[in-house]
Design a protein around this motif. Structure first.
Motif, PDB file in Angstrom:
ATOM      1  N   GLY A 214       0.755  -0.654  -0.403  1.00 22.34           N
ATOM      2  CA  GLY A 214      -0.094   0.464  -0.079  1.00 22.34           C
ATOM      3  C   GLY A 214       0.795   1.370  -0.279  1.00 22.34           C
ATOM      4  N   ILE A 215       1.762   1.188   0.335  1.00 18.75           N
ATOM      5  CA  ILE A 215       2.663   2.136   0.115  1.00 18.75           C
ATOM      6  C   ILE A 215       3.110   2.316  -1.382  1.00 18.75           C
ATOM      7  N   THR A 216       4.059   3.045  -2.251  1.00 21.02           N
ATOM      8  CA  THR A 216       4.764   3.613  -2.810  1.00 21.02           C
ATOM      9  C   THR A 216       4.509   5.499  -3.385  1.00 21.02           C
ATOM     10  N   ASP A 217       6.178   5.280  -4.094  1.00 24.44           N
ATOM     11  CA  ASP A 217       6.425   6.458  -4.786  1.00 24.44           C
ATOM     12  C   ASP A 217       6.365   7.098  -6.271  1.00 24.44           C
ATOM     13  N   LEU A 218       5.296   6.293  -6.495  1.00 20.61           N
ATOM     14  CA  LEU A 218       4.905   6.708  -7.960  1.00 20.61           C
ATOM     15  C   LEU A 218       5.396   6.104  -8.643  1.00 20.61           C
ATOM     16  N   ALA A 219       5.528   7.282 -10.111  1.00 20.76           N
ATOM     17  CA  ALA A 219       6.479   6.471 -11.321  1.00 20.76           C
ATOM     18  C   ALA A 219       7.722   6.886 -10.536  1.00 20.76           C
ATOM     19  N   SER A 220       8.445   5.680 -10.425  1.00 22.80           N
ATOM     20  CA  SER A 220      10.235   5.975  -9.866  1.00 22.80           C
ATOM     21  C   SER A 220      10.997   6.808 -11.191  1.00 22.80           C
ATOM     22  N   VAL A 221      10.493   7.750 -11.270  1.00 19.66           N
ATOM     23  CA  VAL A 221      11.799   8.452 -11.979  1.00 19.66           C
ATOM     24  C   VAL A 221      12.389   9.172 -11.505  1.00 19.66           C
ATOM     25  N   PRO A 222      13.889   8.919 -11.581  1.00 13.12           N
ATOM     26  CA  PRO A 222      14.974   9.721 -10.980  1.00 13.12           C
ATOM     27  C   PRO A 222      14.167  11.076 -11.449  1.00 13.12           C
ATOM     28  N   THR A 223      15.190  11.904  -9.808  1.00 11.99           N
ATOM     29  CA  THR A 223      14.381  13.194  -9.619  1.00 11.99           C
ATOM     30  C   THR A 223      15.129  14.228 -10.773  1.00 11.99           C
ATOM     31  N   PRO A 224      16.132  14.327 -11.531  1.00 12.94           N
ATOM     32  CA  PRO A 224      16.847  14.690 -12.160  1.00 12.94           C
ATOM     33  C   PRO A 224      15.885  15.282 -13.707  1.00 12.94           C
TER      34      PRO A 224
ATOM     35  N   VAL B 165      21.909  16.793 -21.845  1.00 15.70           N
ATOM     36  CA  VAL B 165      21.355  18.492 -21.532  1.00 15.70           C
ATOM     37  C   VAL B 165      20.959  18.620 -19.919  1.00 15.70           C
ATOM     38  N   GLN B 166      19.948  18.211 -20.457  1.00 10.17           N
ATOM     39  CA  GLN B 166      19.038  18.132 -19.296  1.00 10.17           C
ATOM     40  C   GLN B 166      19.694  17.805 -17.572  1.00 10.17           C
ATOM     41  N   LEU B 167      20.276  16.937 -17.499  1.00 12.39           N
ATOM     42  CA  LEU B 167      21.564  16.049 -16.517  1.00 12.39           C
ATOM     43  C   LEU B 167      22.401  17.619 -15.866  1.00 12.39           C
TER      44      LEU B 167
ATOM     45  N   VAL C 111      20.391  20.108 -14.396  1.00 16.86           N
ATOM     46  CA  VAL C 111      19.922  19.894 -12.972  1.00 16.86           C
ATOM     47  C   VAL C 111      21.379  19.895 -11.836  1.00 16.86           C
ATOM     48  N   GLY C 112      22.267  19.834 -12.638  1.00 18.16           N
ATOM     49  CA  GLY C 112      23.518  19.005 -12.114  1.00 18.16           C
ATOM     50  C   GLY C 112      24.005  21.036 -11.864  1.00 18.16           C
ATOM     51  N   VAL C 113      23.825  22.048 -12.981  1.00 17.96           N
ATOM     52  CA  VAL C 113      24.426  22.906 -12.587  1.00 17.96           C
ATOM     53  C   VAL C 113      23.140  23.917 -11.432  1.00 17.96           C
ATOM     54  N   PHE C 114      22.197  23.409 -11.434  1.00 18.67           N
ATOM     55  CA  PHE C 114      20.637  24.149 -10.113  1.00 18.67           C
ATOM     56  C   PHE C 114      21.410  23.865  -9.022  1.00 18.67           C
ATOM     57  N   ARG C 115      21.416  22.604  -9.410  1.00 17.72           N
ATOM     58  CA  ARG C 115      22.116  21.662  -7.229  1.00 17.72           C
ATOM     59  C   ARG C 115      22.942  22.354  -7.228  1.00 17.72           C
ATOM     60  N   LEU C 116      23.964  22.676  -7.840  1.00 21.27           N
ATOM     61  CA  LEU C 116      25.513  22.863  -7.617  1.00 21.27           C
ATOM     62  C   LEU C 116      25.390  24.806  -6.934  1.00 21.27           C
ATOM     63  N   VAL C 117      24.519  25.152  -7.784  1.00 14.48           N
ATOM     64  CA  VAL C 117      25.104  26.550  -6.994  1.00 14.48           C
ATOM     65  C   VAL C 117      23.224  26.378  -6.097  1.00 14.48           C
ATOM     66  N   GLU C 118      22.484  25.682  -6.042  1.00 10.81           N
ATOM     67  CA  GLU C 118      22.046  25.558  -4.595  1.00 10.81           C
ATOM     68  C   GLU C 118      23.019  25.335  -3.476  1.00 10.81           C
ATOM     69  N   ALA C 119      23.691  24.126  -3.546  1.00  7.14           N
ATOM     70  CA  ALA C 119      24.278  23.938  -2.409  1.00  7.14           C
ATOM     71  C   ALA C 119      25.132  24.901  -1.858  1.00  7.14           C
ATOM     72  N   VAL C 120      26.230  25.580  -2.867  1.00  6.64           N
ATOM     73  CA  VAL C 120      26.637  26.619  -2.224  1.00  6.64           C
ATOM     74  C   VAL C 120      25.516  27.889  -1.440  1.00  6.64           C
ATOM     75  N   VAL C 121      24.643  28.288  -1.918  1.00  3.24           N
ATOM     76  CA  VAL C 121      23.865  29.503  -1.433  1.00  3.24           C
ATOM     77  C   VAL C 121      22.994  28.862   0.266  1.00  3.24           C
TER      78      VAL C 121
END
Length: 250
Positions: free
Chosen positions: A56-66, A210-212, A215-225
């Motif tokens: 009864g527990i689900t993570d919905l469609a198991s698509v990697p977040t990036p 391109v998508q990865l 996302v990688g650039v955004f995560r890096l900026v987010e981590a610095v902030v």
């Protein structure tokens, strides 16, 4: 056939509760039923609490977040994903690898049909089916599963190489494009899976890259902030996973 409620009425809503409130998994509050037209078989995803967790527990469609910008984890695919999660748990509980593999092959095909019936576009439904099927073969197929994935990887390399060489040395290299499809015939009934994995991965590779990268650039900026603000940098890596209470920002 559309998804149904337990009483046979059309499923007009998907009753989910986010568990925990800031987590990434969901508890199904009421059972969901699906009747597969080709086989006439009735499938049922039980509600949380009917059986010990993780039923009864689900993570919905198991698509990697990036990759959520390309294929979301929820939407028209939600009900098929909830059903597939329930069936995957059922297969795993068999305790026999061959039996689990056979059940998953059937369930993955049902998942694909349900996606199409819910209006998920052809290519997206095919990619989602190929993804869960590849995971199935890796998990239960033993060395044959790993061999299949290795052949897919080699096929991707061959397709990319033929396109690059055609650009650099002439169009004759494009004659290599059908080779992975011909090689896939050796897998018999799994040939369509090999093809469905190989060609999209090769041709959509630049889009994924391109998508990865974005996302990688955004995560890096987010981590610095987050670091400069004195917050929890680890919460940036998997934003859907709730941090431990002592790791939350004050």
């Amino acid at each position: 056939m559309p998804f149904l409620r337990e009483d046979g009425a059309p499923l007009d809503e998907l009753p989910l509760a986010q568990r925990p409130a800031d987590g990434y998994r969901f508890a199904l509050r009421a059972p969901v039923v699906y009747v597969d037209d080709p086989s006439g078989r009735r499938y049922r995803a039980p509600a949380a609490g009917e059986a010990p967790p993780p039923s009864g527990i689900t993570d919905l469609a198991s698509v990697p977040t990036p990759l959520w910008g390309l294929i979301a984890s929820y939407g028209r695919q939600s009900a098929p994903a909830v059903l597939h999660d329930a069936q995957s748990l059922s297969a795993a509980a068999l305790g026999d690898r061959d039996a689990a593999l056979a059940q998953r092959r059937e369930d993955d095909d049902v998942f694909h049909r349900a996606l199409r019936e819910q209006g998920v576009p052809v290519l997206r439904a095919r990619l989602m089916w190929a993804w869960v099927s590849a995971d199935r073969e890796r998990t239960y197929g033993g060395w044959r599963g790993w061999l299949l994935l290795a052949q897919v990887a080699l096929g991707v390399v061959a397709i990319v190489a033929s396109i690059v060489l055609a650009i650099l040395a002439g169009p004759a290299w494009l004659l290599l494009l059908p080779v992975p499809a011909l090689a896939a015939l050796a897998w018999g009934g799994l040939a369509r899976l090999v093809v469905a994995l190989t060609y999209p991965l090769a041709l959509l590779g630049p889009v994924l890259a391109v998508q990865l990268l974005a996302v990688g650039v955004f995560r890096l900026v987010e981590a610095v902030v987050e670091l400069l603000a004195g917050g929890n940098v680890r919460s940036v890596v998997r934003p859907t996973v709730a941090p431990e209470p002592d790791e939350r920002a004050g």
